[in-house]
Design a protein around this motif. Structure first.
Motif, mmCIF file in Angstrom:
data_model
loop_
_atom_site.group_PDB
_atom_site.id
_atom_site.type_symbol
_atom_site.label_atom_id
_atom_site.label_comp_id
_atom_site.label_asym_id
_atom_site.label_seq_id
_atom_site.Cartn_x
_atom_site.Cartn_y
_atom_site.Cartn_z
ATOM 1 N N ILE A 79 -41.403 -74.435 9.961
ATOM 2 C CA ILE A 79 -41.651 -75.499 10.815
ATOM 3 C C ILE A 79 -42.082 -75.062 12.169
ATOM 4 N N GLU B 110 -43.407 -79.433 13.118
ATOM 5 C CA GLU B 110 -44.200 -79.846 12.113
ATOM 6 C C GLU B 110 -44.083 -78.748 11.006
ATOM 7 N N ARG B 111 -43.935 -79.247 9.602
ATOM 8 C CA ARG B 111 -43.712 -78.387 8.500
ATOM 9 C C ARG B 111 -45.311 -77.936 8.240
ATOM 10 N N ILE B 112 -45.303 -76.611 7.959
ATOM 11 C CA ILE B 112 -46.629 -75.941 7.921
ATOM 12 C C ILE B 112 -46.579 -75.320 6.219
#
Length: 358
Positions: free
Chosen positions: A61, A65-67
């Motif tokens: 994260i 935001e999760r990538i």
């Protein structure tokens, strides 16, 4: 700048577990180092963050935001590799501009960023040269300038100094740290070099067999190791078998009162060479006293290292600014004292039960 959270990250290659439930919380603008021996998982972790490979489970994260599912080229990450990874057919300026052109930035902005980045790494004036005309240290500076020019959210560095000679490594590591502080880029740095990690890092994660053994500041990692592996890997540490029973700590045939809270049973005493006290040196507080013999003296100018044979085992001692008498001690008997305030104790599982004081 960005913060990075890694939660429960695991990775295997066939039946070999390379990463085991890694949890990290890296602050925005932090210089965070992954330190450990070859095969400990540090490069695998870095490449997973970069998106070059995918974890089996866990989350990455960035800025909330999760990538995980983003391809590498969409993660807004700058990467500096061990082997320079410059394009040999492009000039210095073209190498630095490569990522900027891929982002379709205006020509004037590309030129300005290239000039700024090259000045930052002290390569202004070399714009028209080819990499083959540059030294190894200069080629690594090209790679650093190229990674910084895109102004990435994260900067990842995979053993960037390991191919350089000792003098260049020290020079470039100082430049890297100064530039990182100036730009405030969140940086994750991989190395197996303990001194390098201590010199550049805000915090260090000591890795061993795919696990995070200890996370802390350089001071904490060196002076207050929480695990035996961290104590043994970072710097030099003496380990001696010991035993606690009835409020007394026994090392060899020597026994002293001890109220450190450790349970009765077998332990290991650990002490840094610079904290071992030899005959004639002043000492404050209680200490374990051992009779020993000087097996070897290594004179290094500003300090001398002593290999000592004692009844409890071999000990390495370090004496700063030694006198001529101290240098001539090889083969002589010596009193060896281990100040209780400076020792650490580790249990049979490798966990610290007493930390040496700074």
């Amino acid at each position: 700048m960005a913060d990075l959270k890694i939660q429960g990250l695991a990775k295997s290659y066939k039946d070999i577990r390379v990463l085991e439930s890694i949890d990290l919380d890296i602050a925005s603008g932090e210089f965070f180092t992954l330190l450990g021996p070859s095969g400990c998982g540090k490069t695998t972790l870095l490449r997973t963050i970069a998106g070059f490979q995918h974890q089996d489970r866990g989350e990455i994260i960035v800025k909330g935001e999760r990538i995980d599912d983003k391809p590498a080229h969409k993660r807004d990450i700058g990467m500096v590799f061990q082997d320079y990874a410059v394009f040999p057919h492009l000039t210095v300026a073209e190498n630095v501009a490569f990522g900027l052109k891929a982002r379709s930035l205006p020509k004037a902005e590309i030129e300005a960023r290239v000039a700024e980045s090259l000045k930052m790494v002290r390569l202004d004036g070399y714009q028209s040269r080819l990499p083959a005309e540059m030294s190894g240290g200069q080629q690594q500076r090209i790679g650093l300038a190229r990674a910084m020019a895109i102004r990435p959210t994260l900067l990842l560095m995979d053993e960037p100094l390991s191919n350089l000679d000792a003098k260049l490594r020290i020079e470039l590591r100082e430049d890297i740290r100064d530039i990182q502080r100036r730009l405030g880029i969140t940086t994750i740095y991989v190395t197996h070099d303990q001194e390098e990690a201590l010199a550049v890092s805000d915090r260090i994660c000591v890795m061993h067999k795919g696990r995070a053994e200890q996370i802390g500041t350089p001071f904490e990692i060196y002076r207050q190791p929480a695990r035996r592996f961290a104590a043994s890997f970072v710097g030099t540490m003496n380990f001696l078998p010991a035993h606690i029973e009835g409020g007394r700590l026994t090392v060899g045939s020597q026994s002293v009162p001890f109220s450190g809270g450790a349970k009765s049973g077998a332990l290991e005493v650990a002490i840094r060479p610079e904290n071992v006290v030899l005959t004639g040196e002043p000492i404050a507080g209680e200490a374990i006293s051992l009779r020993g013999e000087v097996r070897k003296v290594t004179f290094l100018g500003r300090e001398a290292h002593y290999t000592l044979k004692t009844e409890a085992g071999e000990i390495i001692a370090q004496v700063a600014d030694p006198s001529a008498d101290f240098i001539a001690m090889e083969g002589r008997p010596v009193d060896v004292r281990l100040p209780l305030a400076k020792i650490a104790l580790f249990d049979q599982n490798g966990d610290v039960v007493k930390t040496g004081q700074a």
